[in-house]
Structure formats: structure tokens, C-alpha cells
Scaffold this motif. Structure first.
Motif, PDB file in Angstrom:
ATOM      1  N   PHE A  76      -4.566   7.282  23.805  1.00 34.36           N
ATOM      2  CA  PHE A  76      -3.688   6.756  22.521  1.00 34.36           C
ATOM      3  C   PHE A  76      -2.999   7.832  21.665  1.00 34.36           C
ATOM      4  O   PHE A  76      -4.168   8.699  21.040  1.00 34.36           O
ATOM      5  CB  PHE A  76      -5.059   5.776  21.975  1.00 34.36           C
ATOM      6  CG  PHE A  76      -5.619   4.860  22.411  1.00 34.36           C
ATOM      7  CD1 PHE A  76      -4.830   4.164  22.765  1.00 34.36           C
ATOM      8  CD2 PHE A  76      -7.013   4.706  22.441  1.00 34.36           C
ATOM      9  CE1 PHE A  76      -5.333   2.841  24.173  1.00 34.36           C
ATOM     10  CE2 PHE A  76      -7.896   3.654  23.036  1.00 34.36           C
ATOM     11  CZ  PHE A  76      -6.977   2.696  23.433  1.00 34.36           C
ATOM     12  N   ALA A  77      -2.206   8.049  21.729  1.00 38.42           N
ATOM     13  CA  ALA A  77      -1.063   8.715  20.549  1.00 38.42           C
ATOM     14  C   ALA A  77      -1.722   8.398  19.547  1.00 38.42           C
ATOM     15  O   ALA A  77      -1.407   8.984  18.144  1.00 38.42           O
ATOM     16  CB  ALA A  77       0.059   9.068  20.989  1.00 38.42           C
ATOM     17  N   GLY A  78      -1.939   7.129  18.886  1.00 36.01           N
ATOM     18  CA  GLY A  78      -2.272   6.985  18.109  1.00 36.01           C
ATOM     19  C   GLY A  78      -2.544   5.254  18.103  1.00 36.01           C
ATOM     20  O   GLY A  78      -2.748   4.178  18.568  1.00 36.01           O
ATOM     21  N   PRO A  79      -2.771   4.824  16.766  1.00 39.45           N
ATOM     22  CA  PRO A  79      -3.778   3.194  16.513  1.00 39.45           C
ATOM     23  C   PRO A  79      -2.117   2.133  17.235  1.00 39.45           C
ATOM     24  O   PRO A  79      -2.804   1.151  17.352  1.00 39.45           O
ATOM     25  CB  PRO A  79      -3.119   2.883  15.114  1.00 39.45           C
ATOM     26  CG  PRO A  79      -3.586   4.284  13.946  1.00 39.45           C
ATOM     27  CD  PRO A  79      -2.810   5.492  14.577  1.00 39.45           C
ATOM     28  N   ALA A  80      -0.981   2.784  17.420  1.00 42.41           N
ATOM     29  CA  ALA A  80      -0.080   1.573  17.747  1.00 42.41           C
ATOM     30  C   ALA A  80      -0.812   1.537  19.391  1.00 42.41           C
ATOM     31  O   ALA A  80      -0.119   0.668  20.024  1.00 42.41           O
ATOM     32  CB  ALA A  80       1.613   2.496  17.267  1.00 42.41           C
ATOM     33  N   ASP A  81      -0.549   2.968  20.212  1.00 38.72           N
ATOM     34  CA  ASP A  81      -1.067   2.255  21.383  1.00 38.72           C
ATOM     35  C   ASP A  81      -2.612   1.975  21.361  1.00 38.72           C
ATOM     36  O   ASP A  81      -2.041   1.063  22.108  1.00 38.72           O
ATOM     37  CB  ASP A  81      -0.954   4.183  22.010  1.00 38.72           C
ATOM     38  CG  ASP A  81       0.157   4.714  22.360  1.00 38.72           C
ATOM     39  OD1 ASP A  81       1.337   4.288  21.833  1.00 38.72           O
ATOM     40  OD2 ASP A  81      -0.131   5.783  22.995  1.00 38.72           O
ATOM     41  N   ALA A  82      -3.438   2.150  20.807  1.00 31.70           N
ATOM     42  CA  ALA A  82      -4.460   1.175  20.739  1.00 31.70           C
ATOM     43  C   ALA A  82      -4.939  -0.359  20.745  1.00 31.70           C
ATOM     44  O   ALA A  82      -4.696  -0.543  21.308  1.00 31.70           O
ATOM     45  CB  ALA A  82      -5.811   1.724  19.951  1.00 31.70           C
ATOM     46  N   ILE A  83      -3.054  -0.548  19.752  1.00 30.46           N
ATOM     47  CA  ILE A  83      -3.204  -1.963  19.631  1.00 30.46           C
ATOM     48  C   ILE A  83      -2.120  -2.645  20.675  1.00 30.46           C
ATOM     49  O   ILE A  83      -2.721  -3.655  21.005  1.00 30.46           O
ATOM     50  CB  ILE A  83      -2.031  -2.179  18.161  1.00 30.46           C
ATOM     51  CG1 ILE A  83      -2.649  -1.076  16.767  1.00 30.46           C
ATOM     52  CG2 ILE A  83      -1.349  -3.480  18.250  1.00 30.46           C
ATOM     53  CD1 ILE A  83      -2.599  -1.690  15.877  1.00 30.46           C
TER      54      ILE A  83
END
Lengths: 382, 519
Positions: free
Chosen positions: B66-73
Motif C-alpha cells: 500500500f502506497a497510501g490509504p487510497a490503495d488500501a481502500i
């Protein structure tokens, strides 16, 4: 070795902010010059050349004294998150009152000079104290009140310098009359180069006092603690309101001295041609000098050099306003680069602490730390 | 979803170390651990807010980074933060679509979708209500809906029950069971063991940054879980013999403080703490503890009432006077009230004791004595096991536990007569916790009076000589720490019981205790 390393790092961090800011300001000024179709480098060589002449050097030093004192006044406020924009009004009012007193009272020099200095400090403190009282009792932002007080100071000065009050008309200049000679602060004669104000040394002494009080006294600690965290300072027993008021008074008293180098060393009267806007320049100086006594000294000399060396630009086909543009750019660059360096430094320190602790991790944990062995057992058992 | 060998290092601490966790579809997986055990870091790694230094994350069998929460989402992971991230002045609908306008627009389609999700999981959310009009539990449901709206199949809930009253907790758990039944998975972070046992299908215990085991609720007990959490040897905060004397060190009489709206914040507070006595104050946060501390230390003035320190009326005395007279203070928020974060450790050692030796010298203590203060800081660092490379580093670069040890060391060095200890071991590791307890007990033997405020009921019960319960600004109940259980204390904290609390098995002798009922 490690200690040495750390000192080097600290100096690097301390110098990084101003260095980045100055480089950025110079670069941007060059852009302005380029855009207006001028040679982007020549003005600097002209100004550097100016700094090699001894008469200019004396001017730079003399002007820097006032800047330095004003810078200290602003810095005292900054150290506890007070923004004393009123240095402008405080120093001008103090200079005018001192000039009036000096013109009408004549004591022997040994009494006259301390008396005049005291008058200047009291006047500055009084004017800043108004803002202090308003903030402490009514919660008025010192930024707003000191700006207002600057305007009021201008009007008060205008009134006192009326010929019908204390003013003396000289040609078409309104002055407060010449001060008694016992109140002239002796300078050092440099021959053809001019005279170095004696007040330069007072400025240096003030810088030393500033450092000692801030770093070596209880009061200074309380002041810095309040600036660093008002809530922590209050919990530690600092009376925040009294601290605000005291800091305003001291800041004002020092600001009152900012006009003294030129008043006691050169003009010996307050007139329409007395320098203005020094108080605003001093905000730049305190910022650039990171509120430290040495930093402020460098900043004061730098700004003084820009002021005095830029006069020559006119003669070689550039606008003297280049120096003003540069001063403005320095302010912006300083604000940006200092915050960047502050964050960068905090992160670096955290990383360093982490590394050093990780390196020293072989050190057995202190006795009375039962958790550690168990962790290993549990992990092994899993 | 599976995590393997996750390690994350931070300045000063290894926050996570060799974490293993696998969460199955359609289950509620609880993650339990003490404050500071590394739960939050792990959760941030799961949600893409932090990158692990080592280890792998797998979602549905494929390895991901995950590069950031957006990836996780994008991978169907959603997070419900402990502190809600809602705009108060917008409606529920607006809050939900905010940032995801592309999914279903901001109009009728979004409204339909919200209604559908709300219906399916029994969330009962009204799309047009203003968020500022909603209660805490409703806001939490909006947060959950927000996450579901973005297509999450794995929900991370960070201490969701911390802000809820028991009935709301039950309602939340019903919602979680709905989610589970629909095939979603939930990661539930908590340190409340009872709740965890009732709602989770699997429980993973995390201690000192690493996972120490995964259990199923049927095969474990709160006691067993607690032992896993703190290590096999449960350090007990128990104080052995009583050292209480009859000499009052602090007397508070009828302290009252009214908030701006006329609501009483402190209402008729009276108590006495004697030399050698620890008075434990239990209460849900926000019931007047902060105001009481502020009144005692002199940060805030009560409207009426008297405070005496060893017989002297200090009601109108300034904070500095009180501290000089021997009131020690371990603040509940060390960053706000206990430290100058950007100042070096030795300056922090001066903070609060600037008028006292060894920090000052000279007849009236006008001059600071940096070298003596530095020497004493080194001593504190050594004696209290503050993990730091030196005393010139800023306080901000230490971990929370080490900051706390420094504060405790500083306060204890000045031999206070009365110590205000607010959450003295919050965020501190187990070893340091035992050490801080020892320090407090030691000082108590020498005649220190302590007001102990803590959310850790075991700590309160174990350490205190006397227990009081504060509820809505009133001291509503008292109890004997020798016989009371955390559950009984807990019921008084929610206002369910008052008067003198007695343990259940000796209850029949106290029918006159008003409002007393079983937890």
C-alpha cells in the motif's frame, strides 16, 4: 568524537535556514532584475564593492546598532509568542520624548546620559505596556493594538513637535530643538571615515544581557517556556498574564532604545527627518536572526549593508528599490525555510535517537524489567 | 487477509516486530494489547498509512503493498477511526459522498445507495440529518456506512467502544454481527477484554510490538488474555501494607465549579488525603477529573470551596507557590502540560521546578544552574531507565513511555508531599509500569499523599488505599479497594451505583446503600 559530530550538526542546522533563505532571496531578486531587462548580477558586485569603503563601513555599523537593538526588542516578544509590531511607535515616541527632555534639562553628562536612556526606556515600556494591559485584561491581540498604537504615536509626535508645544521651527523642518551637549553620546572618531556611535557598544552589551537573561536566569526560562508551550508553562507555575505583561514592558523598553544611537550620537534632535520604519525592518531582522543575539547581529549588519550600499546603485543605472525588494524576499524566504529546516531537524534528531538506541540495544535491560525475558519465551513458544 | 513477519521501526522504538495475523472472511477478529503495545501502528500499516520495514501483506491470496490509504481502500479495506472524521456542518449524505463523488454522484443515486447499505446492515442512518445533531453512536454508524459506501469488505475499527455507553456497545456489536453475516470481515481493536470475548471469533494478542498468540474466545478467559497481554507474570499494582497516617496532607472542602452554560462541572467535592495514603479516583473521562486537577494545581480557580495543603489554605495561591510547597504533578496530557517538546531533556527537567535546587543557585534563586540541572538529568535518566542517547536531545524524540519516566523522575526527585498522578502509566511498557508503581509506593511509605486518577481500574484498585468514584462532577461512591472488583467499580462509574460500594458476596449487610445494584 561523537560529541564533536553533534556540535557540527547543530551548527549546520542553525546555518541552514538563513543560508537557504538568503540564496533564495538573491536568486529571486536576480529573476526580478532579468525580467526588467537588467543585468542580474552587476548590482551585487556594486554593493559588495561599497562594503569595502571605510566610510560606508562606519555607516553600516552605525545603522546596524539601531537595527540590532530594535531586533532584540522584537525577539523578546517572539521568544514568548508575542508579536510586538509596535516597536515602530515605541522607538519613535521614545526618541521624541528623550529629545524633548534632553533639550530642556541639562545635567552633567554622568547624570544626563543615564537619565536620557532611562527616559527612553520608560517611554517605550509605557507605550508597549498599553498593549500589554489590553491583552492581559481584555484579551486584545497585541498585533492589533500595537498597530493602532503606532498610528497614535505618529499623531502624538506630531502634536508635541508643534512650535506651540515643544517644537522648534528650523527652516521648514519641525524639530524639538537641540539637546544639551551633556546628553550627546561620545563616539569614536575614525578620521575621514566618520564617527562610530558610542551606542554601538551599548547595543553589544544589550545583546549579551539578552543572552544571559534568557538562558541563565529563572525569568528567562519562564519566558522561553511560555513561548514554547503556554499550557506546560502554566502547569509549571508561570503566571501567564504577568509574563505577557512583563515581556511587553521589556520589549518596549528595549525598543525605546532603538532610536538612541542616531539621536544621541548624531542628530541630537527629533525632527521630521528622523528615520522611520526602523521598527518594521527590525521584525525582518529578528526573524532572520532566529531570535538569537548573534544571529540578530548578522541580520542587522546585512540589512544595514543593503540599505547603505544600495544608494550607489542609482549612480550606475539601477534602482535602489532592488535592495527593498530583496529585503522583502528575505522575509518570505526566511519564514518558509526556517519552518522547513525546523521540521527536517526534528525528524533528523528523532532518527538519530532511534539509531543510537538501536545500536546500543545489546545493553542488557535494567533489572526490574520482567517483560523482556517473557517476550522472548512467548515468541519462542509460539 | 494475512500479515506475515511485519516489522516497523520508529525512532527510539521498534513499534512492530514480526507480526503475524490472518483474518478470515465473515469473521470478527479482535486485536488486543495494552496501550503502547503497537496496535495503532499495526493498524496504520494495514490501512496503508505507514509502510512496514519488513514483512508481507496479503489480501485474498495476492501479495500487496500500500502506497497510501487510497490503495488500501481499493483493496476493500476501510477504517473507522477512534476520533471521527466527519464534517459537523454537513449532512450524513454529504459526509458519506465527500471524496467519493465518483462512485454514485451526490444526488438521488447516492441517497439510494446509502439507504440500501443502511437497510442491509441495519445501521438505521438518516441521510439528511445534520452530523452536528447526531450523538456519538450515530456518528460512529455514519463512519461505518462511509467505509461500506466505498466498497470495503474488511473493516478496521479502532477502539470503537471507547466512546460508547454499554447499551450503545451492544447495538454496535449487533451491527458487527450483521456485517459478519454478510460475509465481511472486521478487525476490532480494543483493550477491553470483556467486550472482545463477547464479539470476536478470533483474538490476537499483541504485546511489546509483536503478536504473542491467537486464541478463540471459547477457550480463554479475561484473566488468561490479560496475562497474554502483559506477559506471563502479571505485575500487580498491589500495595502491601497500609501506610496511611492520620495527618492530612491535602484537604478539599466543598469545591464547586460551574461551566459557562450553568452546568456544574465540580459539585460539592470534599475529600481528605492523609500522609502515606493513595486516594484512587475512578471515573469515565470527562466527569470532572480534569477540572479537579486544574483546581488542585492552581491552573483554574473553583467558584467556591477550600483547598488546604498540610493545614495551610492554598485556595488562592498561585501554581508556582503550590509546587514549591510540595505538590508534584504527573499530568494526564504530558505533551500539553508536562513537557517542552522541542527543548532538550535537561531543560525539561527544570520545567515546573525552576525555583528549586538543583536548577537554580544564588541566594534568591534568580540564576539558573544549567550544569547542576544537567548532572541531575543524567542521574534521573540513569535511575529511571529513560532510554535516550543523551540529555541534549529534544523531548519530542523520545518515545511516550520514556517521556513519562522522565516526568515521574523529575517529580519524585523533588520529594513532593502531595502528588497528583493522572494516568501515571499511560502508554508506558510493562517494565516501566512496575517501576513507576514502585516509585509511588516507595514515596508513599515516606509519607507521600497521592491523588491517583487512572482509566486502568486494576491499577486504581491495586494501588489505592481509598477509592472514590466521580460521576458528573460529584463524588458519588466510595469503595474499599481490598474487596471491590473492577466490574463493580465500573458500574458506579456509569452512574449505575452510588454510596458505599461493597463486594457482592458481602452485600447482604449493606441494604441501605442507595442505588446499589449488580453490574
Amino acid at each position: 568524537m561523537k560529541k564533536y559530530d553533534r556540535v557540527g550538526r547543530r551548527i549546520a542546522f542553525a546555518a541552514a535556514g538563513p543560508a537557504i533563505a538568503l540564496v533564495a532571496a538573491v536568486a529571486l531578486t536576480s529573476v526580478v532584475l532579468l525580467v526588467s531587462g537588467k543585468n542580474p548580477f552587476e548590482p551585487y558586485t556594486v554593493m559588495f564593492e561599497q562594503a569595502t569603503f571605510s566610510d560606508i563601513q562606519v555607516l553600516i555599523l552605525n545603522d546596524a546598532a539601531g537595527y540590532y537593538i530594535g531586533g532584540l526588542a522584537v525577539a523578546i516578544g517572539f521568544r514568548m509568542n508575542l508579536f510586538n509590531i509596535g516597536v515602530e511607535g515605541q522607538y519613535r515616541l521614545a526618541a521624541m520624548v528623550t529629545a524633548v527632555v534632553g533639550a530642556n534639562v541639562a545635567l552633567p553628562a554622568a547624570l544626563q546620559l543615564p537619565m536620557l536612556i532611562l527616559v527612553a526606556m520608560l517611554t517605550g515600556a509605557f507605550w508597549a505596556g498599553i498593549a500589554g494591559i489590553l491583552k492581559v485584561t481584555r484579551g486584545v491581540s497585541e498585533v492589533v493594538s500595537t498597530i493602532m498604537l503606532n498610528s497614535i504615536a505618529t499623531s502624538v509626535i506630531g502634536y508635541f513637535t508643534l512650535p506651540s508645544v515643544f517644537g522648534v521651527q528650523v527652516g521648514n523642518n519641525k524639530t524639538t530643538g537641540e539637546m544639551a551637549e551633556s546628553g550627546w553620546f561620545p563616539g569614536i572618531d575614525m578620521g575621514a571615515a566618520g564617527e562610530v556611535y558610542g551606542f554601538v557598544f551599548v547595543a553589544v552589551a544589550l545583546g549579551i544581557a539578552y543572552w544571559v537573561i534568557l538562558n541563565r536566569t529563572r525569568f528567562g526560562f519562564d519566558l522561553r517556556a511560555t513561548g514554547a508551550s503556554e499550557s506546560a508553562a502554566a502547569a509549571s507555575g508561570v503566571d501567564a498574564k504577568r509574563m505577557v505583561f512583563t515581556a511587553m514592558l521589556i520589549s518596549g523598553a528595549v525598543a525605546g532604545l532603538a532610536g538612541m544611537p542616531i539621536l544621541l550620537g548624531d542628530t541630537h534632535t527629533y525632527s521630521l527627518s528622523f528615520p522611520t520604519s526602523l521598527g518594521f525592518t527590525c521584525i525582518t531582522i529578528a526573524l532572520l536572526g532566529r531570535n538569537g543575539p548573534v544571529g540578530i547581529a548578522f541580520a542587522a549588519l546585512l540589512i544595514s549593508w543593503l540599505d547603505n550600499a544600495s544608494a550607489e546603485l542609482d549612480y550606475v543605472g539601477y534602482d535602489t528599490e532592488i535592495a527593498v525588494i530583496m529585503q522583502g524576499l528575505i522575509v518570505i524566504a526566511v519564514v518558509v525555510s526556517y519552518e522547513a529546516v525546523r521540521r527536517w531537524r526534528l525528524r533528523a534528531q528523532q532518527r538519530m535517537v532511534g539509531e543510537e538506541l538501536a545500536a546500543g540495544h545489546t545493553k542488557p535491560t535494567a533489572p526490574g524489567d520482567p517483560g523482556d525475558d517473557d517476550t522472548e519465551k512467548e515468541v519462542a513458544a509460539r | 487477509m494475512a500479515l506475515a513477519g511485519i516489522t516497523k521501526r520508529f525512532p527510539g522504538v521498534v513499534a512492530n516486530h514480526d507480526i503475524h495475523l490472518s483474518v478470515h472472511k465473515g469473521t470478527v477478529h479482535a486485536l488486543v494489547g495494552e496501550n503502547g503495545a503497537g496496535k495503532s501502528t499495526l493498524m496504520k500499516i494495514l490501512y496503508g498509512m505507514q509502510k512496514p520495514d519488513e514483512g508481507t501483506i496479503e489480501v485474498d491470496g495476492t501479495q500487496v503493498t500500500f502506497a497510501g490509504p487510497a490503495d488500501a481502500i481499493d483493496r476493500g479495506i476501510g477504517m473507522v477511526h477512534q476520533h471521527f472524521m466527519l464534517a459537523d456542518n454537513l449532512t450524513v449524505l454529504e459526509n458519506v459522498v465527500l471524496g467519493s463523488e465518483k462512485l454514485a454522484g451526490i444526488g438521488a443515486r447516492a441517497r439510494r445507495r446509502i439507504a440500501e447499505i443502511s437497510e442491509r446492515y441495519g445501521l438505521g442512518v438518516r441521510p439528511d440529518a445534520l452530523v452536528e445533531d447526531l450523538g456519538v453512536a450515530d456518528r460512529q454508524r455514519v463512519e461505518i456506512l462511509k467505509v461500506l459506501y466505498r466498497g470495503a469488505t474488511t473493516l478496521i475499527l479502532d477502539e470503537p467502544t471507547a466512546v460508547l455507553v454499554p447499551q450503545e456497545v451492544d447495538a454496535l456489536f449487533d451491527n458487527l454481527r450483521e456485517l459478519k453475516a454478510e460475509g465481511l470481515s472486521v478487525i476490532f481493536i480494543s483493550h477491553k477484554l470483556g467486550e472482545v470475548l463477547s464479539v470476536a471469533d478470533h483474538i490476537t494478542v499483541i504485546r511489546r510490538g509483536t503478536t504473542v498468540g491467537t486464541v478463540v474466545p471459547a477457550e480463554t478467559t479475561t484473566r488468561r488474555l490479560a496475562e497474554l497481554m502483559v506477559g506471563s507474570e502479571l505485575p500487580t499494582p498491589e500495595t502491601a501494607e497500609s501506610t496511611v497516617t492520620d495527618k492530612p496532607v491535602i484537604q478539599v472542602e466543598e469545591l464547586r465549579l460551574t461551566a459557562d452554560g450553568g452546568r456544574p462541572v465540580l459539585d460539592d467535592i470534599s475529600f481528605t488525603i492523609h500522609e502515606g495514603e493513595i486516594l484512587g479516583l475512578a471515573g469515565v473521562e470527562g466527569n470532572g477529573q480534569t477540572e479537579l486537577i486544574d483546581a488542585l494545581i492552581g491552573l483554574d480557580k473553583a467558584d467556591s470551596g477550600v483547598i488546604r495543603l498540610a493545614g495551610d489554605d492554598i485556595t488562592d495561591r498561585a501554581t508556582r507557590h503550590r509546587r514549591e510547597q510540595g505538590i508534584g504533578y504527573i499530568p494526564e496530557d504530558r505533551h500539553r502540560h508536562g513537557l517542552l517538546l522541542e527543548a532538550p531533556l535537561w531543560e525539561n527537567r527544570i520545567l515546573g521546578h525552576v525555583t528549586e535546587k538543583p536548577n537554580t543557585r544564588g541566594k534568591r534563586g534568580i540564576w539558573l544552574d544549567p550544569s547542576a540541572a544537567q548532572a541531575d538529568t543524567r542521574r534521573i535518566v540513569e535511575a529511571y531507565d529513560v532510554r535516550t542517547p543523551g540529555i541534549d536531545v529534544p523531548a519530542a524524540s523520545l518515545s511516550g513511555g520514556n517521556q513519562q519516566k522522565l516526568i515521574v523522575g523529575r517529580e519524585m526527585t523533588h520529594k513532593p508531599r502531595f502528588l497528583i498522578a493522572a494516568h501515571p502509566t499511560r502508554g508506558v511498557d510493562v517494565g516501566a509500569q512496575a517501576q513507576i508503581w514502585d516509585q509511588i509506593r516507595e514515596a508513599r511509605r515516606e509519607g507521600l499523599g497521592v491523588l491517583l486518577i487512572s482509566a486502568d481500574l486494576d491499577e486504581l484498585i491495586g494501588l489505592s488505599d481509598t477509592l472514590r468514584v466521580i460521576y458528573r462532577g460529584r463524588l458519588v461512591a466510595d469503595a474499599d479497594p481490598g474487596s471491590i472488583t473492577p466490574e463493580e467499580l465500573g458500574s458506579a462509574m456509569t452512574g449505575a451505583a452510588s454510596g458505599h460500594l461493597v463486594a457482592d458476596d458481602t452485600d447482604e449487610s449493606a441494604p441501605d446503600a442507595p442505588g446499589k445494584e449488580g453490574a
